[in-house]
Design an enzyme around this catalytic site. Structure first.
Site, PDB file in Angstrom:
ATOM      1  N   GLY A 230      12.693  -1.532   1.207  1.00  0.00           N
ATOM      2  CA  GLY A 230      13.452  -1.531  -0.034  1.00  0.00           C
ATOM      3  C   GLY A 230      12.527  -1.530  -1.243  1.00  0.00           C
ATOM      4  O   GLY A 230      11.304  -1.461  -1.126  1.00  0.00           O
ATOM      5  N   ALA A 231      13.120  -1.640  -2.430  1.00  0.00           N
ATOM      6  CA  ALA A 231      12.344  -1.648  -3.664  1.00  0.00           C
ATOM      7  C   ALA A 231      11.428  -2.861  -3.692  1.00  0.00           C
ATOM      8  O   ALA A 231      11.841  -3.983  -3.393  1.00  0.00           O
ATOM      9  CB  ALA A 231      13.292  -1.668  -4.867  1.00  0.00           C
ATOM     10  N   HIS A 271      -0.414   2.434  -8.710  1.00  0.00           N
ATOM     11  CA  HIS A 271      -0.699   3.028  -7.400  1.00  0.00           C
ATOM     12  C   HIS A 271      -2.109   3.617  -7.373  1.00  0.00           C
ATOM     13  O   HIS A 271      -2.844   3.441  -6.394  1.00  0.00           O
ATOM     14  CB  HIS A 271       0.327   4.118  -7.082  1.00  0.00           C
ATOM     15  N   ARG A 275      -5.745   2.648  -4.888  1.00  0.00           N
ATOM     16  CA  ARG A 275      -6.242   3.571  -3.877  1.00  0.00           C
ATOM     17  C   ARG A 275      -7.765   3.685  -3.923  1.00  0.00           C
ATOM     18  O   ARG A 275      -8.362   3.603  -4.999  1.00  0.00           O
ATOM     19  CB  ARG A 275      -5.614   4.966  -4.081  1.00  0.00           C
TER      20      ARG A 275
END
Length: 400
Positions: A230-231, A271, A275
């Site tokens: 889910g979120a 994000h 990474r």
């Protein structure tokens, strides 16, 4: 070459003394670990830790035949007492090689953090690489990289060390990667084994003796994985974690840039910051050509946004267009995608939202999207060796 792991834990051990965390509270029995120390063929000791002689005796070994003791990292706290008859510990300068009378050769490997790695070649030619806690090899060059039969490394703390070794061919599909220096950052037991297996690594209990060059226990890395959640469940973090020990990952962002949407831009930036710097990013929903090409692993984030784009393209939000061929066109697009997943030769980790477990959407278009995403997840998951559901940051294995 025979290797006995007298300890497999972090320098402070696991559980850490006086630590109240949940990982330390559950590090019992075989999951309890002394500080890492490695005995090679009874002749070479890598890292001297408190109680090493007793640890060796418990598993039927003696340190009486040890001809060299090498330290890989600075030891905090009081100096460790050297058992009687054992040579004084030392460190080999980076790049230098030491030849033992037993026929072993030891080369010191430079690290990007404090400490020294050791590449050990046995009399039979088998090669072992031992890395210190928190360290990754520095200055690796493909032209002079060695391939190793076994690697002992801080896989949980520095997965990028494994990625660097893979990038130059030092670690291959048959390399036995053993996680050592294990700390309380990863819950012990099933969760630790699951995370290591995704990186092609494994952990063994203290006292285990291994033969370098025996490959039967090397984990198979799942080639296709679907991560649902889910979120804000942690599904993207879980997906990224699965590939952080591999070099040259291609991150496929299906959401685009959405110019002017500052909240979306903040999500994208977060994000990107997580990474590894070696990863590349492409923004596209055209997944089928990528799946059909050879190349590095793909991380697709996410299928939910791919579906939104596909439904836009077939007019799925208009009831008349949906009934007049839109539904059929969407089904065909999903079939093309799942067929490409079935045929791909690349390692793929895909992320998708798990919806439909809560309130029924108030609009017909919302209900249509919910239903189609459920169908897409089912079809995509059917083509994957492993399917995970992430809830509250915890990954539950549904398949694999």
């Amino acid at each position: 070459m025979e290797v006995t792991l007298l300890g497999t834990g972090a320098p402070a051990g696991l559980p850490r003394p006086d630590c109240p965390c949940a990982a330390c509270a559950t590090a019992l029995g075989p999951d309890a670990r002394a500080a890492t120390a490695v005995l090679v063929d009874g002749a070479l000791l890598l890292d001297l830790t408190p109680g090493a002689a007793f640890a060796a005796a418990r598993v039927g070994h003696s340190l009486g035949g040890v001809r060299q003791v090498l330290l890989s990292h600075p030891h905090d706290g009081p100096a460790v007492e050297v058992p009687a008859g054992l040579p004084q510990p030392g460190r080999v300068p980076d790049g230098r090689e030491l030849a033992l009378l037993t026929g072993h050769r030891v080369r010191a490997v430079a690290m990007d953090a404090g400490g020294t790695g050791y590449a050990v070649t046995g009399p039979d030619g088998q090669r072992l690489l031992y890395l210190p806690p928190g360290g990754a090899p520095a200055g690796l060059e493909e032209a002079r990289a060695e391939s190793y039969h076994m690697v002992l490394a801080d896989v949980a703390g520095r997965p990028d060390a494994l990625a660097r070794l893979r990038a130059v061919g030092s670690v291959g599909p048959t390399t036995d990667v053993i996680a050592v220096h294990l700390d309380h950052d990863v819950p012990p037991g099933p969760e630790l084994r699951r995370r290591l297996a995704a990186a092609g690594a494994r952990a063994v209990p203290d006292g285990t003796t291994l033969t370098v060059g025996v490959y039967e226990d090397v984990p198979d890395v799942p080639r296709r994985t679907l991560v649902l959640g889910g979120a804000r469940s942690g599904k993207s973090v879980e997906a990224e974690r699965r590939l952080e020990s591999f070099p040259d990952v291609l991150y496929v962002a299906t959401g685009g840039s959405r110019g002017g949407d500052t909240e979306w831009a903040a999500r994208v930036a977060a994000h990107r910051e997580r990474r590894p710097g070696s990863w590349r990013t492409t923004e596209t929903t055209d997944l089928i050509p990528l799946l059909g090409q050879d190349g590095p692993p793909l991380l697709i984030d996410c299928l939910s946004l791919w579906l939104t784009d596909a439904m836009d393209a077939v007019g799925a939000w208009d009831d008349a267009e949906w009934a007049d061929g839109g539904e059929k066109l969407l089904r065909e697009r999903v079939r093309e995608l799942t067929s490409a997943v079935r045929a791909t030769r690349r390692t793929v980790v895909a992320v998708s939202n798990e919806v439909g477990s809560g309130i029924v959407p108030a609009t017909a278009s919302g209900r249509r999207y919910r239903d189609e995403l459920g169908r897409l997840n089912s079809a995509f998951g059917a083509e994957c060796e492993q399917v995970l559901l992430v809830v509250a940051g915890q990954a539950l294995v549904l398949r694999g």
